[in-house]
Design a protein around this motif. Structure first.
Motif, short mmCIF file in Angstrom:
data_model
loop_
_atom_site.label_atom_id
_atom_site.label_comp_id
_atom_site.label_asym_id
_atom_site.label_seq_id
_atom_site.Cartn_x
_atom_site.Cartn_y
_atom_site.Cartn_z
N ASN A 149 -13.74 7.83 2.34
CA ASN A 149 -14.49 7.07 3.33
C ASN A 149 -15.90 6.75 2.85
OD1 ASN A 149 -12.37 6.92 5.15
ND2 ASN A 149 -12.95 8.78 6.23
N SER A 150 -16.48 7.67 2.08
CA SER A 150 -17.80 7.42 1.51
C SER A 150 -17.76 6.26 0.53
CB SER A 150 -18.31 8.68 0.80
OG SER A 150 -19.51 8.42 0.11
N LYS A 152 -15.49 3.88 0.47
CA LYS A 152 -15.19 2.67 1.23
C LYS A 152 -16.47 2.10 1.84
CE LYS A 152 -12.52 1.03 5.21
NZ LYS A 152 -11.55 1.41 6.27
N VAL A 159 -9.43 1.91 1.05
CA VAL A 159 -8.81 3.19 1.43
C VAL A 159 -7.55 2.95 2.24
CG1 VAL A 159 -9.10 5.34 2.72
CG2 VAL A 159 -11.00 4.42 1.38
N GLU A 161 -4.80 5.32 4.12
CA GLU A 161 -4.45 6.69 4.51
C GLU A 161 -2.97 6.97 4.22
OE1 GLU A 161 -5.94 4.53 6.49
OE2 GLU A 161 -7.94 5.36 6.85
#
Length: 211
Positions: A149-150, A152, A159, A161
């Motif tokens: 997430n960082s 992205k 990303v 999932e």
């Protein structure tokens, strides 16, 4: 990694990476992977040291579509080779890569990877457009999700999932990254985490001088 100077701001240094990764030779990777030439973009899949069953299965399900547009190098983990795909044209499957990894990176245009700290910092240093598929919270302590997430948020990565991984979502992700790969490269080139080893050394020396 965040390195702190006393009472001052935090610095993103990145994880120190193997310097040999920066000096790969794409021609050597063609020979090692027994590919006669690069007539399509190369998609590299790295599922971690032990491989990922869900990633491996999804990549293989998508092969008929992917091989129309890409050459594929699939690092699938020990014991995870699929014998029925051994002679598939344009598809190279390996349990792992050692010293050859630098050359394979040099040959690759887009990388699909887990989101461990070392993996993402290598992708950042190499400016490789990438799709991160972090380990799910159910199978980990959640650090890969935070990492992904960082990246992205910084514009370095797309990303996907694991819970949402399917042939359709994978193909959509690859299409998105392919269409915007220059934007991803530019964001990574503009990152401050370009020479993590030197930055860490500089911060240590600067901190020592203040004492």
């Amino acid at each position: 990694y965040l390195s702190y100077l006393p009472k001052e701001k935090a610095y993103f240094t990145g994880s120190p990476i193997r310097q040999e990764l920066l000096n790969g030779n794409a021609a050597n990777a063609l020979t090692f992977c027994k590919l006669p030439y690069k007539n399509k973009p190369v998609l590299l899949i790295i599922g971690g040291s032990t491989g990922s069953k869900v990633i491996n299965n999804t990549i293989r399900e998508a092969l008929p579509i992917l091989l129309k547009d890409y050459l594929i190098i699939h690092l699938c983990g020990k014991g995870n080779l699929e014998s029925s795909l051994k002679n598939t044209d344009g598809y190279v499957q390996l349990e792992y890569a050692g010293k050859e990894l630098a050359d394979i990176f040099a040959l690759s245009d887009i990388v699909i990877s887990r989101a461990g700290a070392n993996a993402i910092c290598e992708l950042l240093a190499l400016h490789k457009p990438n799709i991160l598929i972090p380990l799910s919270a159910a199978a980990s302590r959640g650090d890969q999700i935070l990492n992904a997430n960082s990246f992205k948020a910084s514009g370095y990565s797309y990303v996907l999932e694991e819970e949402n991984l399917s042939t359709e979502t994978l193909l959509n992700a690859i299409s998105e990254v392919s269409a915007n790969q220059e934007n991803y490269r530019l964001a990574m080139k503009n990152s401050q985490g370009q020479n993590s080893i030197q930055l860490i050394v500089d911060l240590i020396e600067e901190t020592a001088k203040k004492k």
